[in-house]
Design a protein around this motif. Structure first.
Motif, PDB file in Angstrom:
ATOM      1  N   LYS A  47       0.510  -1.062  -0.038  1.00  0.00           N
ATOM      2  CA  LYS A  47       0.197   0.153   0.327  1.00  0.00           C
ATOM      3  C   LYS A  47       1.128   1.664  -0.036  1.00  0.00           C
ATOM      4  O   LYS A  47       1.380   1.886   1.050  1.00  0.00           O
ATOM      5  CB  LYS A  47      -0.782   0.017   1.081  1.00  0.00           C
ATOM      6  CG  LYS A  47      -1.714  -1.208   1.240  1.00  0.00           C
ATOM      7  CD  LYS A  47      -3.085  -0.643   1.999  1.00  0.00           C
ATOM      8  CE  LYS A  47      -3.997  -2.298   2.768  1.00  0.00           C
ATOM      9  NZ  LYS A  47      -4.990  -2.621   3.316  1.00  0.00           N
ATOM     10  N   PRO A  48       0.678   2.081  -1.393  1.00  0.00           N
ATOM     11  CA  PRO A  48       1.546   2.992  -1.256  1.00  0.00           C
ATOM     12  C   PRO A  48       1.836   4.160  -0.310  1.00  0.00           C
ATOM     13  O   PRO A  48       2.363   4.798   0.615  1.00  0.00           O
ATOM     14  CB  PRO A  48       2.086   3.664  -2.973  1.00  0.00           C
ATOM     15  CG  PRO A  48       1.566   2.583  -3.254  1.00  0.00           C
ATOM     16  CD  PRO A  48       0.402   1.314  -2.370  1.00  0.00           C
ATOM     17  N   GLN A  49       0.209   3.865   0.123  1.00  0.00           N
ATOM     18  CA  GLN A  49       0.254   5.415   0.696  1.00  0.00           C
ATOM     19  C   GLN A  49       0.907   4.874   2.548  1.00  0.00           C
ATOM     20  O   GLN A  49       0.856   5.674   2.814  1.00  0.00           O
ATOM     21  CB  GLN A  49      -1.132   5.830   1.011  1.00  0.00           C
ATOM     22  CG  GLN A  49      -1.446   6.658   1.833  1.00  0.00           C
ATOM     23  CD  GLN A  49      -3.170   6.917   1.940  1.00  0.00           C
ATOM     24  OE1 GLN A  49      -4.215   6.250   1.485  1.00  0.00           O
ATOM     25  NE2 GLN A  49      -4.203   8.266   2.679  1.00  0.00           N
ATOM     26  N   PHE A  50       0.561   3.487   2.915  1.00  0.00           N
ATOM     27  CA  PHE A  50       1.453   3.008   4.173  1.00  0.00           C
ATOM     28  C   PHE A  50       2.673   3.424   4.495  1.00  0.00           C
ATOM     29  O   PHE A  50       3.167   3.961   5.469  1.00  0.00           O
ATOM     30  CB  PHE A  50       0.542   1.632   4.495  1.00  0.00           C
ATOM     31  CG  PHE A  50       1.550   1.372   5.194  1.00  0.00           C
ATOM     32  CD1 PHE A  50       2.675   0.530   5.585  1.00  0.00           C
ATOM     33  CD2 PHE A  50       1.334   2.064   6.729  1.00  0.00           C
ATOM     34  CE1 PHE A  50       3.797   0.209   6.348  1.00  0.00           C
ATOM     35  CE2 PHE A  50       1.832   1.515   8.123  1.00  0.00           C
ATOM     36  CZ  PHE A  50       3.139   0.195   7.783  1.00  0.00           C
ATOM     37  N   CYS A 146       0.104   6.825  -8.177  1.00  0.00           N
ATOM     38  CA  CYS A 146      -1.316   7.217  -7.273  1.00  0.00           C
ATOM     39  C   CYS A 146      -1.272   8.357  -8.370  1.00  0.00           C
ATOM     40  O   CYS A 146      -1.063   8.783  -7.859  1.00  0.00           O
ATOM     41  CB  CYS A 146      -1.488   7.529  -5.483  1.00  0.00           C
ATOM     42  SG  CYS A 146      -2.465   7.976  -5.441  1.00  0.00           S
ATOM     43  N   ASP A 147      -2.625   8.170  -8.933  1.00  0.00           N
ATOM     44  CA  ASP A 147      -3.413   9.543  -9.712  1.00  0.00           C
ATOM     45  C   ASP A 147      -3.813   9.972  -8.726  1.00  0.00           C
ATOM     46  O   ASP A 147      -3.862  11.565  -9.207  1.00  0.00           O
ATOM     47  CB  ASP A 147      -4.499   8.442 -10.857  1.00  0.00           C
ATOM     48  CG  ASP A 147      -4.457   9.956 -12.036  1.00  0.00           C
ATOM     49  OD1 ASP A 147      -3.791  10.932 -11.771  1.00  0.00           O
ATOM     50  OD2 ASP A 147      -5.676   9.884 -12.452  1.00  0.00           O
ATOM     51  N   GLU A 151       1.518  10.628  -6.901  1.00  0.00           N
ATOM     52  CA  GLU A 151       2.427  10.041  -5.654  1.00  0.00           C
ATOM     53  C   GLU A 151       3.550   8.761  -7.260  1.00  0.00           C
ATOM     54  O   GLU A 151       2.416   7.634  -7.372  1.00  0.00           O
ATOM     55  CB  GLU A 151       2.476   9.334  -4.786  1.00  0.00           C
ATOM     56  CG  GLU A 151       3.252   8.934  -3.882  1.00  0.00           C
ATOM     57  CD  GLU A 151       2.571   8.583  -2.611  1.00  0.00           C
ATOM     58  OE1 GLU A 151       2.629  10.064  -1.657  1.00  0.00           O
ATOM     59  OE2 GLU A 151       2.083   7.241  -1.677  1.00  0.00           O
ATOM     60  N   PHE A 152       4.460   8.574  -6.524  1.00  0.00           N
ATOM     61  CA  PHE A 152       5.485   7.913  -7.505  1.00  0.00           C
ATOM     62  C   PHE A 152       6.231   7.365  -6.241  1.00  0.00           C
ATOM     63  O   PHE A 152       6.824   7.273  -5.323  1.00  0.00           O
ATOM     64  CB  PHE A 152       5.928   8.564  -8.321  1.00  0.00           C
ATOM     65  CG  PHE A 152       5.742   9.289  -9.828  1.00  0.00           C
ATOM     66  CD1 PHE A 152       5.319   8.152 -10.945  1.00  0.00           C
ATOM     67  CD2 PHE A 152       5.388  10.489  -9.649  1.00  0.00           C
ATOM     68  CE1 PHE A 152       4.809   9.118 -11.706  1.00  0.00           C
ATOM     69  CE2 PHE A 152       4.374  10.826 -10.829  1.00  0.00           C
ATOM     70  CZ  PHE A 152       4.113  10.425 -12.101  1.00  0.00           C
ATOM     71  N   ASN A 153       6.398   5.570  -6.488  1.00  0.00           N
ATOM     72  CA  ASN A 153       7.403   4.337  -5.453  1.00  0.00           C
ATOM     73  C   ASN A 153       8.152   3.723  -6.445  1.00  0.00           C
ATOM     74  O   ASN A 153       6.793   2.896  -7.067  1.00  0.00           O
ATOM     75  CB  ASN A 153       6.663   4.381  -4.335  1.00  0.00           C
ATOM     76  CG  ASN A 153       6.184   4.853  -3.203  1.00  0.00           C
ATOM     77  OD1 ASN A 153       7.087   6.253  -2.748  1.00  0.00           O
ATOM     78  ND2 ASN A 153       4.806   5.214  -2.840  1.00  0.00           N
ATOM     79  N   CYS A 154       9.277   3.316  -6.798  1.00  0.00           N
ATOM     80  CA  CYS A 154      10.023   3.138  -7.397  1.00  0.00           C
ATOM     81  C   CYS A 154      10.150   1.514  -6.562  1.00  0.00           C
ATOM     82  O   CYS A 154      10.845   2.189  -5.555  1.00  0.00           O
ATOM     83  CB  CYS A 154      10.967   3.790  -7.969  1.00  0.00           C
ATOM     84  SG  CYS A 154      11.513   2.033  -9.083  1.00  0.00           S
ATOM     85  N   ASP A 179       5.239  16.956 -17.984  1.00  0.00           N
ATOM     86  CA  ASP A 179       6.398  17.424 -18.131  1.00  0.00           C
ATOM     87  C   ASP A 179       7.344  18.180 -17.142  1.00  0.00           C
ATOM     88  O   ASP A 179       8.142  18.873 -17.358  1.00  0.00           O
ATOM     89  CB  ASP A 179       6.651  18.078 -19.483  1.00  0.00           C
ATOM     90  CG  ASP A 179       5.199  18.806 -19.557  1.00  0.00           C
ATOM     91  OD1 ASP A 179       4.684  19.563 -18.492  1.00  0.00           O
ATOM     92  OD2 ASP A 179       5.069  19.905 -20.622  1.00  0.00           O
ATOM     93  N   GLU A 180       6.602  18.196 -15.698  1.00  0.00           N
ATOM     94  CA  GLU A 180       6.876  19.171 -14.634  1.00  0.00           C
ATOM     95  C   GLU A 180       6.826  17.821 -13.843  1.00  0.00           C
ATOM     96  O   GLU A 180       6.426  17.278 -12.975  1.00  0.00           O
ATOM     97  CB  GLU A 180       5.992  20.224 -14.486  1.00  0.00           C
ATOM     98  CG  GLU A 180       6.629  20.873 -13.489  1.00  0.00           C
ATOM     99  CD  GLU A 180       5.156  22.479 -13.345  1.00  0.00           C
ATOM    100  OE1 GLU A 180       4.998  22.553 -12.233  1.00  0.00           O
ATOM    101  OE2 GLU A 180       5.124  23.082 -14.968  1.00  0.00           O
ATOM    102  N   LEU A 181       8.239  18.350 -12.641  1.00  0.00           N
ATOM    103  CA  LEU A 181       7.961  17.487 -11.770  1.00  0.00           C
ATOM    104  C   LEU A 181       7.288  17.334 -10.814  1.00  0.00           C
ATOM    105  O   LEU A 181       7.380  18.506 -10.452  1.00  0.00           O
ATOM    106  CB  LEU A 181       9.544  17.414 -11.066  1.00  0.00           C
ATOM    107  CG  LEU A 181      10.553  16.481 -10.395  1.00  0.00           C
ATOM    108  CD1 LEU A 181      10.879  15.093 -11.175  1.00  0.00           C
ATOM    109  CD2 LEU A 181      11.505  17.154  -9.884  1.00  0.00           C
ATOM    110  N   PRO A 182       6.299  16.131 -10.543  1.00  0.00           N
ATOM    111  CA  PRO A 182       5.525  16.348  -9.418  1.00  0.00           C
ATOM    112  C   PRO A 182       6.119  16.929  -7.760  1.00  0.00           C
ATOM    113  O   PRO A 182       7.238  16.379  -7.489  1.00  0.00           O
ATOM    114  CB  PRO A 182       4.975  14.928  -9.404  1.00  0.00           C
ATOM    115  CG  PRO A 182       5.231  14.500 -10.417  1.00  0.00           C
ATOM    116  CD  PRO A 182       6.832  15.040 -10.669  1.00  0.00           C
ATOM    117  N   ARG A 183       5.442  17.462  -7.233  1.00  0.00           N
ATOM    118  CA  ARG A 183       5.759  17.805  -5.738  1.00  0.00           C
ATOM    119  C   ARG A 183       6.015  16.552  -5.093  1.00  0.00           C
ATOM    120  O   ARG A 183       7.296  16.198  -4.375  1.00  0.00           O
ATOM    121  CB  ARG A 183       4.712  18.612  -5.284  1.00  0.00           C
ATOM    122  CG  ARG A 183       5.444  19.935  -5.165  1.00  0.00           C
ATOM    123  CD  ARG A 183       6.177  21.078  -5.000  1.00  0.00           C
ATOM    124  NE  ARG A 183       6.499  21.738  -5.475  1.00  0.00           N
ATOM    125  CZ  ARG A 183       7.593  22.811  -5.567  1.00  0.00           C
ATOM    126  NH1 ARG A 183       8.847  21.905  -5.263  1.00  0.00           N
ATOM    127  NH2 ARG A 183       8.110  23.981  -5.307  1.00  0.00           N
TER     128      ARG A 183
END
Length: 189
Positions: A47-50, A146-147, A151-154, A179-183
């Motif tokens: 669970k990426p949020q956890f 997560c749209d 949020e991105f996790n690799c 084309d812009e780095l997400p916060r």
């Protein structure tokens, strides 16, 4: 070590290491490294949020002591040249990172050009991208996206280890025409 036993030993949790440490250094505290704790949470809980909250609380007390004012001054006075085919993304990161961090990230952009999205799976509000080298699919990494929270996790966990996104995540950004780095990929100083 002048015949002194270590007080603490940090490893990846290998069972043979654990056994040997218990035998050779019975009074030492054996702990898992932060990278492996986060990796285990990512793999086992899924669970990426956890994982994001776990990482935030686990690493929350650490602060990087690097000369912020000097880095900001250098960044304001220096103008980097764009060197990759992802010029818009590259330009946006130049506005976010200090000059020295930007130059490190530029190399990641170069490596991202040799990556491709091989597969994607939707699970609820998450998409799992399988990313590999353009020439071979022997080794693949998973990028969780997560749209809702952007949020991105690799699976390589480079952002957790080094504080800047990996080429696998950049490959997904390019694949999604971001084309812009997400916060979420810019760690606070």
């Amino acid at each position: 070590m002048n015949q002194k036993a270590p007080v603490s030993i940090i490893t990846d949790g290998d069972s043979s290491m654990k056994f040997t440490i218990e035998k050779e250094f019975p009074n030492a505290h054996h702990r898992l490294c932060a990278w492996h704790l986060i990796y285990n949470a990512t793999c086992n809980i899924g669970k990426p949020q956890f994982t994001s909250m776990f990482k935030k609380y686990m690493l929350g007390d650490y602060e990087i002591d690097w000369k912020e004012a000097q880095a900001d001054l250098t960044s304001v006075n220096g103008k980097p040249s764009m060197q990759t085919c992802f010029e818009q993304l590259e330009r946006s990161t130049a506005n976010v990172y200090t000059l020295s961090i930007f130059y490190m990230f530029q190399q990641i952009l170069v490596r991202a050009a040799s990556m491709k999205v091989i597969n994607m799976t939707q699970i609820g509000s998450y998409v799992i991208y399988s990313v590999g080298l353009d020439r071979t699919t022997n080794e693949m990494w998973r990028v969780f996206f997560c749209d809702i929270e952007m949020e991105f996790n690799c699976s390589c966990m480079r952002v957790e280890s080094f504080g800047i996104p990996c080429e696998h995540t950049v490959c997904v950004l390019v694949h999604k025409d971001i084309d812009e780095l997400p916060r979420s990929l810019v760690l606070p100083r």
